[in-house]
Design a protein around this motif. Structure first.
Motif, PDB file in Angstrom:
ATOM      1  N   ASP A   1      12.713  23.047  -2.486  1.00  0.00           N
ATOM      2  CA  ASP A   1      12.490  21.658  -3.198  1.00  0.00           C
ATOM      3  C   ASP A   1      13.614  22.926  -4.374  1.00  0.00           C
ATOM      4  OD1 ASP A   1      13.031  19.211  -2.501  1.00  0.00           O
ATOM      5  OD2 ASP A   1      10.825  19.548  -4.367  1.00  0.00           O
TER       6      ASP A   1
ATOM      7  N   GLU B   1      18.115  22.808  -4.794  1.00  0.00           N
ATOM      8  CA  GLU B   1      18.755  23.500  -5.707  1.00  0.00           C
ATOM      9  C   GLU B   1      19.064  24.017  -6.252  1.00  0.00           C
ATOM     10  OE1 GLU B   1      15.764  23.057  -8.648  1.00  0.00           O
ATOM     11  OE2 GLU B   1      14.861  21.442  -7.616  1.00  0.00           O
TER      12      GLU B   1
ATOM     13  N   GLU C   1      17.100  18.228   3.733  1.00  0.00           N
ATOM     14  CA  GLU C   1      16.541  19.575   4.187  1.00  0.00           C
ATOM     15  C   GLU C   1      16.212  20.196   5.095  1.00  0.00           C
ATOM     16  OE1 GLU C   1      11.771  19.778   4.487  1.00  0.00           O
ATOM     17  OE2 GLU C   1      12.023  19.098   2.870  1.00  0.00           O
TER      18      GLU C   1
END
Length: 132
Positions: free
Chosen positions: A49, A53, A63
């Motif tokens: 994550d 970002e 992903e």
């Protein structure tokens, strides 16, 4: 221009070229960014994550894009592909020592000094610096 990062037999040049004896490959920008983030945090878990970002800010990205970047980086690293370890279900870890090669005119850094900010994204992390 960003500082170069040396790990194992490889050097990630400030301009995004990944070099070793006899090889000189220009990494695509996203792959270069991912590699710089991993090199800035040797031995630490970097979550999927967080990488998504940092590398794809303000974009809803699958992903799978990160997985493809990691796959491509490992392919470039050939026999050193194990330097990038997968922590299944969580993220990735760079398993190796990293030296920062300062640019001309920059002050030399030694271990124990304040953290170096990742030249790729500005995130702070201690980088193991060996002065040769």
């Amino acid at each position: 221009m960003m500082a170069s990062l040396v790990f194992g037999q490889w050097t990630l040049q400030g301009d995004g070229r990944l070099t070793t004896q006899g090889r000189d490959v220009q990494l695509p920008p996203k792959e270069c960014h991912v590699l710089r983030l991993l090199l800035a945090t040797p031995g630490m878990l970097v979550t999927k994550d967080w990488l998504l970002e940092q590398v794809w800010p303000d974009i809803d990205i699958a992903e799978e894009s990160l997985t493809r970047c990691i796959y491509s980086l490992r392919k470039q690293l050939q026999s050193d592909r194990g330097l990038i370890a997968t922590v299944y279900g969580r993220g990735y870890r760079f398993n190796g020592r990293v030296r920062m090669v300062e640019l001309p005119g920059q002050a030399a850094r030694t271990a124990g000094t304040p953290p170096r900010f990742c030249p790729a994204c500005g995130w702070g992390a201690e980088v193991d610096v060996d002065l040769a």
